[in-house]
Design an enzyme around this catalytic site. Sequence first.
Site, PDB file in Angstrom:
ATOM      1  N   SER A   1      30.967  42.043  44.719  1.00 29.33           N
ATOM      2  CA  SER A   1      30.466  41.827  46.078  1.00 29.33           C
ATOM      3  C   SER A   1      28.940  41.820  46.078  1.00 29.33           C
ATOM      4  O   SER A   1      28.330  41.067  45.326  1.00 29.33           O
ATOM      5  CB  SER A   1      31.057  42.885  47.020  1.00 29.33           C
ATOM      6  OG  SER A   1      30.756  42.611  48.353  1.00 29.33           O
ATOM      7  N   SER A   2      28.300  42.675  46.883  1.00 30.84           N
ATOM      8  CA  SER A   2      26.838  42.712  46.842  1.00 30.84           C
ATOM      9  C   SER A   2      26.342  43.173  45.483  1.00 30.84           C
ATOM     10  O   SER A   2      25.198  42.888  45.106  1.00 30.84           O
ATOM     11  CB  SER A   2      26.280  43.603  47.947  1.00 30.84           C
ATOM     12  OG  SER A   2      26.781  44.918  47.857  1.00 30.84           O
TER      13      SER A   2
END
Length: 588
Positions: free
Chosen positions: A258-259
């Site tokens: 994800s991030s």
Amino acid sequence: MMKLAVVSAVTAGLWPLVAAAPSPSAAAKDATTPVTVTISSGTILGKASDTVDTFNGIPFADPPIGDLRFRPPVRLSRDLGTFDATGVAAACPAGPTFSFKDLFPPSDVAGALTGGLHPPNAAEGAVAAAILESSAGEASTSSEDCLTISVQRPHGVEAGAGLPVLFWIFGGGFVAGSTSGFDGTKLIETGVLHSQPFIFVAVNYRVGAWGFMPGKEILEEGSGNAGLLDQRMGLEWVADNIEAFGGDPGKVTVWGESSGAISTFEQLVLYDGDATYKGNDLFRAAIMDSGSITPVDPLDTQKGQDVYDAVKKAAGCDVDDSLACLRGLDNGNFTVAANSVPGIISYQSLALSYLPRPDGTVLTDSPDALAKAGKFHHVPMILGNQEDEGTLFAIFQQDMSTTDKIVNYLSRFYFHTATKQQVTDFVNTYSPEIADGSPYRTFGSFDFFKGRKRIASILGDLVFDLIRRVTLQIVDNVSPELSTWAYFSSYNYDPKYGVLGTAHGSDINVLFKKDNANYPTLSGRTYYINFLHNLDPNNGTRTDLFWPQWSEGHQLLNFEAKSISLKDDDYRNSSYSYMFNHVESLHF
């Protein structure tokens, strides 16, 4: 879409390995045997189980508090003496993630609260927030003094063993997460099982306003992207210290989800692709799960400035030296102000308030522009996605029943430099039919409001899925000799109910938490461990299926519920083509 091959885990012969794996009770045993490692800053006291030694929360920087709030990290300046690393590492302060007021269009909050709007499904929002927090690995405590490293290794490994290093960057939308939620024990045990042992390292970095505050004030001071610099200093700590734990600083693979995956790509393009430290490369490979290039406008863009101005107003710091005022607040009061802007589980969703933005020095341009210019660290890469990346973030947009409504939404919150016609052309590449949206292949499920499945498809592609294909194509254009592999996960597909489908973050349970008896956990871990050791997911322990490089026919390794296959990377091709050809106009 053509299926080229299918092989089950059973016939691939991997199940005999499961029987030989350490039992869960042995892995989970909370032994009290101490273990110590001496590094330049002190003697680190860890804890040993039957299979893994763990050292949690080792400081690598001075506390980023007071005048150091927002600023680039300062390398640890104190002697740790004998440091107790047997506890739980504190998380950095987090947020914003989820609040009821953010579930409605900003101009309609009052009407919504008085019944003027059909209320969104708050229960689903709570579920979405819980999924995000689970995948982000929230800690039980938080502190601004949070810049720490956690290290795990096979029990009995000593200095000089020269094991490769898996460097983990957690996700959480750049507003949440910590190292404490990611226990590498099962991964490490699988490496030992395959006679390919390794060291697992996880880095804490500042998130939210603490690590990614935008605005011209931050830009002029030179304090942009502090969270990325925290990650980079963590890599430098590994270069300086990991040999004492038995690791090889020349064999580091950066891995994020994800991030954390977006951050991994940012580490590739940081300083125009210069990933050297003391004359050596900080890492030799990269794995990106659900994240890659994120096209963004500069730190002082209007969106960024609006966020900064909102925070300083909420903090009562609308004064000449607003930065000094914000630094003067205690963390409790600053947290309230920092989290006054919309969170990630909200109507605005992935139009994030806090994320890496070009600052001219650390990140000299948008990652897509840097990649096209060849300004990235050229290393072998694995990139992949979950099938339904957008469902988690498409809960509160309410009525998206027409193309115009979606275009207005995206123009208002996402694309501030694209023309209305450009956004319209992009949205029109997506079918308005319910059956064509995400969760895919599930017909009418999930369509709580009109257009929900369509906006889920668009958001998932923009930030995670099709942008991966854009990233791979850019890399292949610039450096066709570079080794890259791509995967696709559809193991939670449910044609009857759909729910969220194989949603964003589904891979965290599969790779970190499940036992090897759960397919495709063993298979996924095996490919990654092979890649970590040999820079090729096929080289090492025998795998389920040969995984061809992406450039050799644009094929994906498809992880299904009970089997694995190869799949052509050509779905939603008109949407991909538009993104690839207009990426410079689709900046956040």
